[in-house]
Structure formats: C-alpha cells, structure tokens
Design a protein around this motif. Structure first.
Motif, PDB file in Angstrom:
ATOM      1  N   ASN A 238       0.822  -1.214   0.000  1.00  0.00           N
ATOM      2  CA  ASN A 238       0.000   0.000   0.000  1.00  0.00           C
ATOM      3  C   ASN A 238       0.853   1.259   0.000  1.00  0.00           C
ATOM      4  O   ASN A 238       0.531   2.236  -0.677  1.00  0.00           O
ATOM      5  N   GLU A 239       1.953   1.251   0.739  1.00  0.00           N
ATOM      6  CA  GLU A 239       2.858   2.404   0.751  1.00  0.00           C
ATOM      7  C   GLU A 239       3.450   2.634  -0.634  1.00  0.00           C
ATOM      8  O   GLU A 239       3.551   3.775  -1.101  1.00  0.00           O
ATOM      9  N   LYS A 240       3.825   1.545  -1.307  1.00  0.00           N
ATOM     10  CA  LYS A 240       4.368   1.650  -2.665  1.00  0.00           C
ATOM     11  C   LYS A 240       3.315   2.247  -3.609  1.00  0.00           C
ATOM     12  O   LYS A 240       3.619   3.146  -4.405  1.00  0.00           O
ATOM     13  N   LEU A 241       2.083   1.763  -3.505  1.00  0.00           N
ATOM     14  CA  LEU A 241       1.012   2.302  -4.350  1.00  0.00           C
ATOM     15  C   LEU A 241       0.769   3.779  -4.060  1.00  0.00           C
ATOM     16  O   LEU A 241       0.549   4.565  -4.983  1.00  0.00           O
ATOM     17  N   ASP A 242       0.809   4.169  -2.792  1.00  0.00           N
ATOM     18  CA  ASP A 242       0.621   5.575  -2.428  1.00  0.00           C
ATOM     19  C   ASP A 242       1.701   6.455  -3.035  1.00  0.00           C
ATOM     20  O   ASP A 242       1.425   7.531  -3.552  1.00  0.00           O
ATOM     21  N   ARG A 243       2.948   5.996  -2.973  1.00  0.00           N
ATOM     22  CA  ARG A 243       4.052   6.773  -3.564  1.00  0.00           C
ATOM     23  C   ARG A 243       3.864   6.921  -5.068  1.00  0.00           C
ATOM     24  O   ARG A 243       4.050   7.991  -5.627  1.00  0.00           O
ATOM     25  N   GLU A 244       3.494   5.826  -5.724  1.00  0.00           N
ATOM     26  CA  GLU A 244       3.269   5.883  -7.175  1.00  0.00           C
ATOM     27  C   GLU A 244       2.119   6.829  -7.509  1.00  0.00           C
ATOM     28  O   GLU A 244       2.214   7.631  -8.430  1.00  0.00           O
ATOM     29  N   ARG A 245       1.022   6.717  -6.760  1.00  0.00           N
ATOM     30  CA  ARG A 245      -0.135   7.583  -7.004  1.00  0.00           C
ATOM     31  C   ARG A 245       0.233   9.047  -6.831  1.00  0.00           C
ATOM     32  O   ARG A 245      -0.144   9.892  -7.641  1.00  0.00           O
ATOM     33  N   ASN A 246       0.991   9.347  -5.789  1.00  0.00           N
ATOM     34  CA  ASN A 246       1.394  10.732  -5.554  1.00  0.00           C
ATOM     35  C   ASN A 246       2.275  11.247  -6.686  1.00  0.00           C
ATOM     36  O   ASN A 246       2.174  12.409  -7.081  1.00  0.00           O
ATOM     37  N   GLY A 247       3.138  10.385  -7.211  1.00  0.00           N
ATOM     38  CA  GLY A 247       3.967  10.775  -8.348  1.00  0.00           C
ATOM     39  C   GLY A 247       3.123  11.073  -9.576  1.00  0.00           C
ATOM     40  O   GLY A 247       3.344  12.060 -10.267  1.00  0.00           O
ATOM     41  N   TYR A 248       2.149  10.217  -9.840  1.00  0.00           N
ATOM     42  CA  TYR A 248       1.272  10.444 -10.986  1.00  0.00           C
ATOM     43  C   TYR A 248       0.415  11.683 -10.784  1.00  0.00           C
ATOM     44  O   TYR A 248       0.130  12.413 -11.727  1.00  0.00           O
ATOM     45  N   ARG A 249      -0.010  11.926  -9.554  1.00  0.00           N
ATOM     46  CA  ARG A 249      -0.821  13.117  -9.272  1.00  0.00           C
ATOM     47  C   ARG A 249      -0.007  14.379  -9.559  1.00  0.00           C
ATOM     48  O   ARG A 249      -0.495  15.318 -10.188  1.00  0.00           O
ATOM     49  N   LYS A 250       1.249  14.385  -9.136  1.00  0.00           N
ATOM     50  CA  LYS A 250       2.126  15.534  -9.372  1.00  0.00           C
ATOM     51  C   LYS A 250       2.324  15.751 -10.877  1.00  0.00           C
ATOM     52  O   LYS A 250       2.269  16.872 -11.372  1.00  0.00           O
ATOM     53  N   TYR A 251       2.521  14.659 -11.598  1.00  0.00           N
ATOM     54  CA  TYR A 251       2.700  14.685 -13.047  1.00  0.00           C
ATOM     55  C   TYR A 251       1.445  15.240 -13.725  1.00  0.00           C
ATOM     56  O   TYR A 251       1.520  16.091 -14.605  1.00  0.00           O
ATOM     57  N   ALA A 252       0.280  14.769 -13.291  1.00  0.00           N
ATOM     58  CA  ALA A 252      -0.989  15.229 -13.868  1.00  0.00           C
ATOM     59  C   ALA A 252      -1.218  16.708 -13.587  1.00  0.00           C
ATOM     60  O   ALA A 252      -1.711  17.441 -14.455  1.00  0.00           O
ATOM     61  N   MET A 253      -0.875  17.153 -12.399  1.00  0.00           N
ATOM     62  CA  MET A 253      -1.052  18.567 -12.049  1.00  0.00           C
ATOM     63  C   MET A 253      -0.170  19.454 -12.919  1.00  0.00           C
ATOM     64  O   MET A 253      -0.571  20.537 -13.336  1.00  0.00           O
ATOM     65  N   LYS A 254       1.053  18.986 -13.198  1.00  0.00           N
ATOM     66  CA  LYS A 254       1.964  19.750 -14.049  1.00  0.00           C
ATOM     67  C   LYS A 254       1.347  19.947 -15.437  1.00  0.00           C
ATOM     68  O   LYS A 254       1.321  21.052 -15.966  1.00  0.00           O
ATOM     69  N   TYR A 255       0.816  18.870 -16.013  1.00  0.00           N
ATOM     70  CA  TYR A 255       0.244  18.979 -17.347  1.00  0.00           C
ATOM     71  C   TYR A 255      -1.081  19.728 -17.346  1.00  0.00           C
ATOM     72  O   TYR A 255      -1.403  20.412 -18.315  1.00  0.00           O
TER      73      TYR A 255
END
Length: 75
Positions: free
Chosen positions: A23-40
């Motif tokens: 779950n921690e790994k999934l949370d880190r990945e999700r947060n990375g994708y969220r940051k990426y999506a916000m940038k775009y």
C-alpha cells in the motif's frame, strides 16, 4: 490465496506487513502520478488562456505555447 483462519499469528503478521508495504508503494506511485498530472493540467490551462482573446500574431502564440510546454512545471 491462503485461508486466513488457518494461518498462525506470525503468518498473519507477515501478511499484514507485506500488505502495508504494498500500500505504501502504491501511495508513492499515485502521488507521483498526481504531481505529473497537475503539471500537465497547469500547462493546458495556460495554453487555453492564450485563446481567450484571439490573436492575429500566430507566430507569437506558437512561441508562447512552446515556452509553456518546455518550462511550466519543469523545475
């Protein structure tokens, strides 16, 4: 899948620890994708704002779009 009712306490604790790590790994990945999506999303918003007032200077509009794509959210 194991039958949890037949697992020992040690096995259940191990399973629990593995699930927490997953779950921690999934949370880190999700947060990375969220940051990426916000940038775009920011880039798209800025590009959209260029078209609120139509411009006759298409080269300047293209230059502004290129600048937004290259620089916004990259630091």
């Amino acid at each position: 899948m194991s039958d949890y009712l037949e697992m020992s306490l040690e096995q259940l604790q191990k399973e629990h620890a593995e699930l927490l790590a997953f779950n921690e790994k999934l949370d880190r990945e999700r947060n990375g994708y969220r940051k990426y999506a916000m940038k775009y999303a920011k880039k798209v918003q800025m590009i959209e704002s260029l078209f609120v007032v139509p411009s006759d200077d298409h080269e300047l509009t293209i230059k502004a779009i290129k600048t937004i794509v290259e620089r916004v959210g990259e630091s």
